[in-house]
Design a protein around this motif. Structure first.
Motif: not given
Length: 152
Positions: A60-81
């Motif tokens: 669940n931790f892994s999938r949560g981190e994945w989703q956060i990264s995906r959100v930041y990628s979609v929003l074009k925010r590379p550092e947090p992604a």
């Protein structure tokens, strides 16, 4: 994190984690999002990961981190992604999480590096993702993963 366990029941933490995770998906799939939608998507992704951190397991931790990264990628925010994609991969490797979770960890890194404009890193992580996809047991999961990977 143990302080929060006493305030809210584990059942509520789990429901909130799932609800926030699913609401992020709804926002990701929305064709036109407002700034408020984007802000909400970030907050709900982090909230989901927070609640899983209290009652979840490493997957669940892994999938949560994945989703956060995906959100930041979609929003074009590379550092947090990139940061959250790395955390995703670290969790997978530390806990022996494989199958589609490992493949998606590499996918997240490729996608985040694409946003950052790091072409060599994109190719490196796409190659690792493709290799990891060979170990995805269910054909439907593998096909879903490959379709997603092809969007990079």
């Amino acid at each position: 994190m143990t302080e929060a366990k006493g305030i809210i029941s584990e059942e509520i933490h789990k429901k909130l984690a799932i609800q926030c995770f699913n609401q992020v998906w709804d926002l990701l799939e929305k064709t036109e999002r407002s700034q408020t939608d984007d802000d909400t998507m970030i907050h709900k992704a982090h909230a989901s990961r927070y609640h899983w951190g209290i009652v979840g397991a490493p997957v669940n931790f892994s999938r949560g981190e994945w989703q956060i990264s995906r959100v930041y990628s979609v929003l074009k925010r590379p550092e947090p992604a990139i940061f959250h994609a790395k955390r995703n991969l670290e969790i997978c490797l530390e806990h022996g999480i494989e199958d589609f979770d490992l493949a998606f960890a590499f996918e997240a890194l490729a996608r985040a590096h694409q946003v950052a404009g790091n072409k060599n890193e994109v190719n490196h992580y796409k190659d690792l993702a493709l290799e990891a996809s060979k170990n995805i047991k269910k054909e439907g999961d593998r096909n879903h993963f490959l379709n997603d990977l092809n969007t990079i």
